[in-house]
Scaffold this active site. Structure first.
Site, PDB file in Angstrom:
ATOM      1  N   GLU A 107       0.871  -1.186   0.000  1.00 58.87           N
ATOM      2  CA  GLU A 107       0.000   0.000   0.000  1.00 58.87           C
ATOM      3  C   GLU A 107       0.911   1.241   0.000  1.00 58.87           C
ATOM      4  OE1 GLU A 107      -2.045   0.096   3.767  1.00 58.87           O
ATOM      5  OE2 GLU A 107      -3.411   1.702   3.173  1.00 58.87           O
TER       6      GLU A 107
ATOM      7  N   LYS B 230      -9.431   2.269  -1.811  1.00 63.17           N
ATOM      8  CA  LYS B 230      -9.632   1.579  -0.523  1.00 63.17           C
ATOM      9  C   LYS B 230     -10.946   1.992   0.132  1.00 63.17           C
ATOM     10  CE  LYS B 230      -7.092   0.697   3.813  1.00 63.17           C
ATOM     11  NZ  LYS B 230      -5.851   1.025   4.546  1.00 63.17           N
TER      12      LYS B 230
ATOM     13  N   CYS C  63      -4.994  -3.446   2.501  1.00 66.35           N
ATOM     14  CA  CYS C  63      -4.709  -3.547   3.930  1.00 66.35           C
ATOM     15  C   CYS C  63      -5.938  -3.795   4.796  1.00 66.35           C
ATOM     16  CB  CYS C  63      -3.921  -2.319   4.384  1.00 66.35           C
ATOM     17  SG  CYS C  63      -2.948  -2.688   5.879  1.00 66.35           S
TER      18      CYS C  63
HETATM   19  C1  ACM Z   1      -3.871  -0.255   7.201  1.00 65.07           C
HETATM   20  O1  ACM Z   1      -4.978  -0.361   6.680  1.00 65.07           O
HETATM   21  N1  ACM Z   1      -2.875   0.380   6.589  1.00 65.07           N
HETATM   22  C2  ACM Z   1      -3.594  -0.843   8.509  1.00 65.07           C
END
Ligand code: ACM
Length: 264
Positions: free
Chosen positions: A41, A115, A148
């Protein structure tokens, strides 16, 4: 089909350093035969931003930005599909914590994901994703993308699997210790492969846990990175294993679902 993770330590707000490090590691993965590689990420920007201005100073449009163009070029040059997390700034100035997928095709760019489940202080800078969970057909496999903290919501990977993903590409900046244990179970529940590419190092007091993980549809850990080293992990997988949802002659884990009972 060989797939891999790239575990690396990005340098906060240093685009050039991050792109050149990623280039070296992508070349290494491609030389090792990987056809699909996943980067962490926000691999090009670092993670622990102090202000919205910092993110704005480095976020780019997708696909019309330097990071996507850089990945597209590497995909074409090295015959490899790449999934990588990057900060996106759309044409209205809205910021997303996104991932891009590129491949050895004429345009290079295939698509992006924004995301959906933002973690902790990300909520100060980024908007939640508005594109849904997306699956990209790269010919040799169907690749679903989540980023993530999305892993904490079983619905994310389930949605990608129900949409036909064989492989879940999971760019990450993990700080909690659970995902390397949980992701093999997510892979089992959905009978898919998962590739979590995590980062290492520490940024403004936040420590990242490494342990990038490739898991099989039977919850096997096929590869796991160290806690603190930059490395490339490559394994050979049979994508067809992800297309068989039967676990015995009576049970098919997708056909046996009872969605009418699940949602309140
Ligand atoms: C995250 O979502 N970077 C922990």
């Amino acid at each position: 089909m060989k797939v891999g993770f790239i575990q690396m330590e990005p340098k906060l707000l240093d685009l050039n350093a991050n792109l050149s490090k990623a280039e070296r590691l992508i070349k290494k993965a491609a030389a090792g035969g990987a056809k699909l590689v996943v980067l962490p990420e926000l691999f090009d920007t670092g993670y622990n931003f102090e202000s919205r201005e910092e993110v704005e100073s480095i976020a780019m449009q997708i696909p019309d930005g330097e990071t996507t163009e850089f990945l597209a070029e590497l995909s074409r040059e090295h015959d490899v599909f790449i999934v990588a997390g990057t900060a996106e700034r759309d044409e209205h100035g809205t910021l997303y914590n996104s991932a891009v997928i590129t491949g050895p095709i004429a345009s290079g760019y295939i698509g992006k994901y924004r995301k959906i489940h933002l973690f902790y202080r990300e909520k100060l800078f980024f908007e939640p994703g508005n594109l849904g969970f997306r699956v990209f057909n790269i010919g040799m496999a169907k690749v679903g993308i989540m980023i993530c903290f999305d892993w904490f919501f079983p619905e994310a990977m389930r949605t990608l699997a129900l949409k036909g993903a064989d492989i879940i590409a999971h760019p990450s900046n993990l700080v909690m210790p659970y995902a390397p244990r949980a992701m093999p179970i997510r892979a089992l529940e959905n009978r898919v492969f998962s590739i979590t590419a995590n980062r290492t190092g520490e940024e403004r007091g936040l420590r990242f846990i490494g342990k990038s993980t490739i898991a099989s549809p039977k919850a096997e850990v096929l590869a796991m990175g160290s806690e603190d080293k930059e490395e490339v992990g490559i394994v050979d997988i049979n994508v067809k294993e992800a297309r068989n949802k039967r676990i015995n002659e009576f049970n098919d884990i997708f056909k046996d679902r009872k969605p009418g009972f699940y949602f309140i």
